[in-house]
Motif scaffolding. Sequence first.
Motif, PDB file in Angstrom:
ATOM      1  N   GLY A  18       4.456  -4.289   5.227  1.00 51.45           N
ATOM      2  CA  GLY A  18       5.727  -4.646   4.595  1.00 51.45           C
ATOM      3  C   GLY A  18       6.397  -3.445   3.952  1.00 51.45           C
ATOM      4  N   LEU A  19       5.618  -2.628   3.252  1.00 48.22           N
ATOM      5  CA  LEU A  19       6.179  -1.429   2.625  1.00 48.22           C
ATOM      6  C   LEU A  19       6.692  -0.448   3.677  1.00 48.22           C
ATOM      7  CD1 LEU A  19       3.591  -0.864  -0.240  1.00 48.22           C
ATOM      8  CD2 LEU A  19       6.004  -1.499  -0.517  1.00 48.22           C
ATOM      9  N   GLN A  20       5.922  -0.249   4.740  1.00 44.21           N
ATOM     10  CA  GLN A  20       6.345   0.659   5.805  1.00 44.21           C
ATOM     11  C   GLN A  20       7.650   0.175   6.449  1.00 44.21           C
ATOM     12  OE1 GLN A  20       2.711   0.644   8.140  1.00 44.21           O
ATOM     13  NE2 GLN A  20       2.128   2.659   7.339  1.00 44.21           N
ATOM     14  N   LYS A  21       7.758  -1.113   6.664  1.00 42.02           N
ATOM     15  CA  LYS A  21       8.968  -1.692   7.267  1.00 42.02           C
ATOM     16  C   LYS A  21      10.182  -1.473   6.364  1.00 42.02           C
ATOM     17  CE  LYS A  21      10.794  -6.179   7.999  1.00 42.02           C
ATOM     18  NZ  LYS A  21      10.526  -7.541   7.618  1.00 42.02           N
ATOM     19  N   LEU A  22      10.026  -1.736   5.069  1.00 44.40           N
ATOM     20  CA  LEU A  22      11.141  -1.560   4.136  1.00 44.40           C
ATOM     21  C   LEU A  22      11.536  -0.092   4.001  1.00 44.40           C
ATOM     22  CD1 LEU A  22      10.003  -4.158   1.489  1.00 44.40           C
ATOM     23  CD2 LEU A  22      12.122  -4.267   2.816  1.00 44.40           C
ATOM     24  N   LEU A  23      10.552   0.795   3.973  1.00 47.83           N
ATOM     25  CA  LEU A  23      10.863   2.227   3.901  1.00 47.83           C
ATOM     26  C   LEU A  23      11.647   2.667   5.136  1.00 47.83           C
ATOM     27  CD1 LEU A  23       7.482   3.551   2.500  1.00 47.83           C
ATOM     28  CD2 LEU A  23       9.683   3.565   1.307  1.00 47.83           C
ATOM     29  N   ALA A  24      11.255   2.177   6.301  1.00 45.39           N
ATOM     30  CA  ALA A  24      11.959   2.521   7.538  1.00 45.39           C
ATOM     31  C   ALA A  24      13.374   1.949   7.545  1.00 45.39           C
ATOM     32  CB  ALA A  24      11.167   2.009   8.743  1.00 45.39           C
ATOM     33  N   GLN A  25      13.532   0.714   7.099  1.00 49.05           N
ATOM     34  CA  GLN A  25      14.857   0.077   7.071  1.00 49.05           C
ATOM     35  C   GLN A  25      15.827   0.855   6.187  1.00 49.05           C
ATOM     36  OE1 GLN A  25      14.211  -3.951   5.768  1.00 49.05           O
ATOM     37  NE2 GLN A  25      13.650  -4.670   7.813  1.00 49.05           N
ATOM     38  N   HIS A  26      15.307   1.443   5.126  1.00 50.59           N
ATOM     39  CA  HIS A  26      16.150   2.176   4.177  1.00 50.59           C
ATOM     40  C   HIS A  26      16.143   3.679   4.428  1.00 50.59           C
ATOM     41  CE1 HIS A  26      17.131  -1.215   1.485  1.00 50.59           C
ATOM     42  NE2 HIS A  26      15.971  -1.692   1.903  1.00 50.59           N
ATOM     43  N   GLY A  27      15.470   4.118   5.503  1.00 51.58           N
ATOM     44  CA  GLY A  27      15.426   5.534   5.853  1.00 51.58           C
ATOM     45  C   GLY A  27      14.734   6.394   4.808  1.00 51.58           C
ATOM     46  N   LEU A  28      13.707   5.865   4.177  1.00 48.95           N
ATOM     47  CA  LEU A  28      13.051   6.573   3.077  1.00 48.95           C
ATOM     48  C   LEU A  28      11.639   7.063   3.414  1.00 48.95           C
ATOM     49  CD1 LEU A  28      14.088   4.138   0.207  1.00 48.95           C
ATOM     50  CD2 LEU A  28      15.083   6.378   0.720  1.00 48.95           C
ATOM     51  N   GLN A  29      11.266   7.020   4.686  1.00 45.37           N
ATOM     52  CA  GLN A  29       9.911   7.405   5.073  1.00 45.37           C
ATOM     53  C   GLN A  29       9.569   8.830   4.632  1.00 45.37           C
ATOM     54  OE1 GLN A  29      12.437   6.354   7.089  1.00 45.37           O
ATOM     55  NE2 GLN A  29      11.643   5.764   9.065  1.00 45.37           N
ATOM     56  N   ASP A  30      10.534   9.731   4.688  1.00 40.44           N
ATOM     57  CA  ASP A  30      10.286  11.134   4.347  1.00 40.44           C
ATOM     58  C   ASP A  30      10.183  11.381   2.846  1.00 40.44           C
ATOM     59  OD1 ASP A  30      10.368  11.671   7.043  1.00 40.44           O
ATOM     60  OD2 ASP A  30      12.447  12.353   7.027  1.00 40.44           O
ATOM     61  N   LYS A  31      10.556  10.397   2.045  1.00 43.33           N
ATOM     62  CA  LYS A  31      10.534  10.569   0.591  1.00 43.33           C
ATOM     63  C   LYS A  31       9.310   9.937  -0.067  1.00 43.33           C
ATOM     64  CE  LYS A  31      15.514  10.891   0.016  1.00 43.33           C
ATOM     65  NZ  LYS A  31      16.656  10.461  -0.779  1.00 43.33           N
ATOM     66  N   VAL A  32       8.505   9.235   0.748  1.00 42.08           N
ATOM     67  CA  VAL A  32       7.363   8.510   0.196  1.00 42.08           C
ATOM     68  C   VAL A  32       6.104   8.852   0.981  1.00 42.08           C
ATOM     69  CG1 VAL A  32       6.391   6.216  -0.256  1.00 42.08           C
ATOM     70  CG2 VAL A  32       8.838   6.603  -0.560  1.00 42.08           C
ATOM     71  N   GLU A  33       5.053   9.171   0.252  1.00 41.70           N
ATOM     72  CA  GLU A  33       3.749   9.385   0.866  1.00 41.70           C
ATOM     73  C   GLU A  33       2.942   8.106   0.684  1.00 41.70           C
ATOM     74  OE1 GLU A  33      -0.354  11.908   0.099  1.00 41.70           O
ATOM     75  OE2 GLU A  33       1.468  12.518  -0.937  1.00 41.70           O
ATOM     76  N   MET A  34       2.477   7.549   1.791  1.00 42.47           N
ATOM     77  CA  MET A  34       1.654   6.343   1.747  1.00 42.47           C
ATOM     78  C   MET A  34       0.198   6.755   1.944  1.00 42.47           C
ATOM     79  SD  MET A  34       3.468   3.302   1.672  1.00 42.47           S
ATOM     80  CE  MET A  34       2.390   2.156   2.484  1.00 42.47           C
ATOM     81  N   ALA A  35      -0.690   6.142   1.164  1.00 44.78           N
ATOM     82  CA  ALA A  35      -2.113   6.438   1.279  1.00 44.78           C
ATOM     83  C   ALA A  35      -2.908   5.157   1.080  1.00 44.78           C
ATOM     84  CB  ALA A  35      -2.524   7.475   0.239  1.00 44.78           C
ATOM     85  N   GLY A  36      -4.136   5.171   1.575  1.00 39.34           N
ATOM     86  CA  GLY A  36      -5.064   4.074   1.350  1.00 39.34           C
ATOM     87  C   GLY A  36      -6.222   4.581   0.511  1.00 39.34           C
ATOM     88  N   GLN A  37      -6.833   3.679  -0.222  1.00 39.13           N
ATOM     89  CA  GLN A  37      -7.979   4.047  -1.049  1.00 39.13           C
ATOM     90  C   GLN A  37      -8.919   2.864  -1.121  1.00 39.13           C
ATOM     91  OE1 GLN A  37      -7.051   5.706  -4.923  1.00 39.13           O
ATOM     92  NE2 GLN A  37      -8.881   4.790  -5.804  1.00 39.13           N
ATOM     93  N   PHE A  38     -10.211   3.133  -1.022  1.00 39.42           N
ATOM     94  CA  PHE A  38     -11.180   2.052  -1.188  1.00 39.42           C
ATOM     95  C   PHE A  38     -11.322   1.730  -2.663  1.00 39.42           C
ATOM     96  CE2 PHE A  38     -12.343   3.460   3.052  1.00 39.42           C
ATOM     97  CZ  PHE A  38     -12.389   2.244   3.699  1.00 39.42           C
ATOM     98  N   CYS A  39     -11.613   0.514  -2.960  1.00 38.33           N
ATOM     99  CA  CYS A  39     -11.745  -0.101  -4.270  1.00 38.33           C
ATOM    100  C   CYS A  39     -11.181   0.676  -5.452  1.00 38.33           C
ATOM    101  CB  CYS A  39     -13.192  -0.444  -4.569  1.00 38.33           C
ATOM    102  SG  CYS A  39     -13.297  -1.620  -5.940  1.00 38.33           S
TER     103      CYS A  39
END
Length: 80
Positions: A22-43
């Motif tokens: 959902g976050l990736q979709k919204l970032l793409a819709q608003h053209g903000l992918q280059d302004k946000v770093e997405m990461a995953g983390q365990f617990c």
Amino acid sequence: MKITVCIGSSCHLKGSRQVIEGLQKLLAQHGLQDKVEMAGQFCMGDCQNGVCVTLDGAKFSLKPQDVDSFFQREILPKLA
């Protein structure tokens, strides 16, 4: 801006994949992918409160259905 989403087993079962998508979709819709770093983390140590997300170090708990309002309230104003 950095968004980290918990991908541990408890958060995974509560919808972390849907939160990420959902976050990736919204970032793409608003053209903000280059302004946000997405990461995953365990617990992140707050398993009982749903999908744990940090936004530049501030901790939030989300459900998949909360992603749109979280994006509008917390992310968009900081990047606009």
